[in-house]
Motif scaffolding. Structure first.
Motif, PDB file in Angstrom:
ATOM      1  N   GLU A  13       0.829  -1.198   0.000  1.00 44.95           N
ATOM      2  CA  GLU A  13       0.000   0.000   0.000  1.00 44.95           C
ATOM      3  C   GLU A  13       0.869   1.256   0.000  1.00 44.95           C
ATOM      4  O   GLU A  13       0.554   2.250  -0.661  1.00 44.95           O
ATOM      5  CB  GLU A  13      -0.935   0.026   1.217  1.00 44.95           C
ATOM      6  N   ALA A  14       1.958   1.220   0.767  1.00 45.47           N
ATOM      7  CA  ALA A  14       2.856   2.375   0.823  1.00 45.47           C
ATOM      8  C   ALA A  14       3.536   2.585  -0.528  1.00 45.47           C
ATOM      9  O   ALA A  14       3.646   3.715  -1.006  1.00 45.47           O
ATOM     10  CB  ALA A  14       3.906   2.175   1.917  1.00 45.47           C
ATOM     11  N   LEU A  15       3.973   1.491  -1.146  1.00 42.10           N
ATOM     12  CA  LEU A  15       4.625   1.613  -2.456  1.00 42.10           C
ATOM     13  C   LEU A  15       3.667   2.185  -3.490  1.00 42.10           C
ATOM     14  O   LEU A  15       4.043   3.032  -4.298  1.00 42.10           O
ATOM     15  CB  LEU A  15       5.160   0.254  -2.909  1.00 42.10           C
ATOM     16  N   GLN A  16       2.410   1.730  -3.443  1.00 45.39           N
ATOM     17  CA  GLN A  16       1.418   2.231  -4.393  1.00 45.39           C
ATOM     18  C   GLN A  16       1.125   3.706  -4.137  1.00 45.39           C
ATOM     19  O   GLN A  16       0.995   4.495  -5.069  1.00 45.39           O
ATOM     20  CB  GLN A  16       0.128   1.408  -4.314  1.00 45.39           C
ATOM     21  N   ALA A  17       1.028   4.086  -2.858  1.00 44.36           N
ATOM     22  CA  ALA A  17       0.784   5.493  -2.524  1.00 44.36           C
ATOM     23  C   ALA A  17       1.933   6.372  -3.015  1.00 44.36           C
ATOM     24  O   ALA A  17       1.713   7.463  -3.548  1.00 44.36           O
ATOM     25  CB  ALA A  17       0.603   5.647  -1.008  1.00 44.36           C
ATOM     26  N   LEU A  18       3.168   5.897  -2.859  1.00 42.62           N
ATOM     27  CA  LEU A  18       4.319   6.658  -3.345  1.00 42.62           C
ATOM     28  C   LEU A  18       4.290   6.770  -4.862  1.00 42.62           C
ATOM     29  O   LEU A  18       4.578   7.833  -5.421  1.00 42.62           O
ATOM     30  CB  LEU A  18       5.625   5.992  -2.896  1.00 42.62           C
ATOM     31  N   HIS A  19       3.926   5.697  -5.518  1.00 46.54           N
ATOM     32  CA  HIS A  19       3.831   5.699  -6.987  1.00 46.54           C
ATOM     33  C   HIS A  19       2.770   6.687  -7.470  1.00 46.54           C
ATOM     34  O   HIS A  19       2.992   7.426  -8.423  1.00 46.54           O
ATOM     35  CB  HIS A  19       3.501   4.288  -7.479  1.00 46.54           C
ATOM     36  N   ASP A  20       1.627   6.701  -6.776  1.00 43.24           N
ATOM     37  CA  ASP A  20       0.489   7.516  -7.207  1.00 43.24           C
ATOM     38  C   ASP A  20       0.599   8.990  -6.825  1.00 43.24           C
ATOM     39  O   ASP A  20       0.162   9.851  -7.579  1.00 43.24           O
ATOM     40  CB  ASP A  20      -0.809   6.966  -6.606  1.00 43.24           C
ATOM     41  N   ASP A  21       1.156   9.264  -5.656  1.00 40.04           N
ATOM     42  CA  ASP A  21       0.986  10.590  -5.079  1.00 40.04           C
ATOM     43  C   ASP A  21       2.258  11.381  -4.813  1.00 40.04           C
ATOM     44  O   ASP A  21       2.197  12.398  -4.137  1.00 40.04           O
ATOM     45  CB  ASP A  21       0.228  10.465  -3.753  1.00 40.04           C
ATOM     46  N   SER A  22       3.391  10.942  -5.290  1.00 37.06           N
ATOM     47  CA  SER A  22       4.588  11.701  -4.933  1.00 37.06           C
ATOM     48  C   SER A  22       5.593  11.714  -6.065  1.00 37.06           C
ATOM     49  O   SER A  22       5.441  11.050  -7.084  1.00 37.06           O
ATOM     50  CB  SER A  22       5.229  11.109  -3.666  1.00 37.06           C
ATOM     51  N   ALA A  23       6.645  12.459  -5.837  1.00 39.30           N
ATOM     52  CA  ALA A  23       7.719  12.567  -6.822  1.00 39.30           C
ATOM     53  C   ALA A  23       8.746  11.450  -6.640  1.00 39.30           C
ATOM     54  O   ALA A  23       9.711  11.381  -7.378  1.00 39.30           O
ATOM     55  CB  ALA A  23       8.394  13.928  -6.682  1.00 39.30           C
ATOM     56  N   VAL A  24       8.536  10.584  -5.670  1.00 41.75           N
ATOM     57  CA  VAL A  24       9.457   9.484  -5.415  1.00 41.75           C
ATOM     58  C   VAL A  24       9.282   8.411  -6.492  1.00 41.75           C
ATOM     59  O   VAL A  24       8.170   8.056  -6.851  1.00 41.75           O
ATOM     60  CB  VAL A  24       9.195   8.871  -4.017  1.00 41.75           C
ATOM     61  N   THR A  25      10.391   7.892  -6.985  1.00 41.68           N
ATOM     62  CA  THR A  25      10.360   6.796  -7.952  1.00 41.68           C
ATOM     63  C   THR A  25      10.586   5.488  -7.208  1.00 41.68           C
ATOM     64  O   THR A  25      11.590   5.339  -6.497  1.00 41.68           O
ATOM     65  CB  THR A  25      11.452   6.979  -9.030  1.00 41.68           C
TER      66      THR A  25
END
Length: 198
Positions: free
Chosen positions: A90-102
């Motif tokens: 869930e955290a990885l998906q949130a980072l993928h969807d909502d941030s500039a983090v790759t």
């Protein structure tokens, strides 16, 4: 990579956050440092191999979504690299969807490779061969699956674990112990019975 890589330990450093700190991560830390990146490693326990060589290390439950997102907020990495399977999808998906983090590999790739059932479904949908297997939710279903697949058979937990938690069953008398051991502390109620391939 970004077009500009600053110096580690400075305000313009390009940061990598490794989720997991085993031997594989230790090698990656060295490779990232050779590229001039600032490396942060988090693992469930202190003193993991990669933590010993990283610029910064942290101890946290990386299967906990909030813990991962809080650490990302603190570190502010450009890249998040899951090194083990047991990372909060869930955290990885949130980072993928909502941030500039790759996230490398992608959140979807991490989700698929950690879930034995989804991974096989994708492989089959692509026409790739898989080992004969059955996904079972009860002990009786396990007995039927092993009877159909034949012995020896490998019983695996729901989530991939680099071979940990797998039980090789050579005799039907071992099935109950295998069922109990593989399910201990796992997320779901199902297991995979897979034909043994030498």
């Amino acid at each position: 990579m970004e077009s500009y890589i600053g110096s580690p330990l400075t305000s313009n450093a390009v940061r990598v956050l490794m989720l997991g700190g085993g031997e594989l991560a230790k090698g990656l830390v060295g490779a990232f440092q050779n590229l001039g990146l600032e490396v942060h490693v988090v693992d469930r326990y202190e003193g993991s191999p990669a933590q010993q060589v990283a610029h910064f290390s942290y101890t946290a439950d990386i299967d906990d979504e909030k813990a991962v997102l809080d650490l990302v907020e603190h570190v502010k990495p450009a890249y998040v690299v899951p090194e083990i399977e047991g990372v909060a999808d869930e955290a990885l998906q949130a980072l993928h969807d909502d941030s500039a983090v790759t996230v490398v590999p992608t959140a979807r790739a991490c989700e698929l490779t950690s879930d034995r059932k989804k991974l096989r479904e994708v492989a089959e949908s692509l026409g790739l061969p898989t080992t004969a297997y059955k996904v079972v939710e009860t002990f009786d279903a396990l007995k039927e699956a092993v009877n159909e697949l034949g012995l020896p058979c490998i019983i695996k937990p729901d989530v991939a674990t680099s071979g940990r938690g797998h039980v090789l069953v050579k005799d039907e008398d071992q099935l109950k112990d295998a069922w109990d051991n593989v399910r201990r502390g796992k997320k779901n109620s199902w297991v995979v019975a897979e034909r043994f391939v030498d």
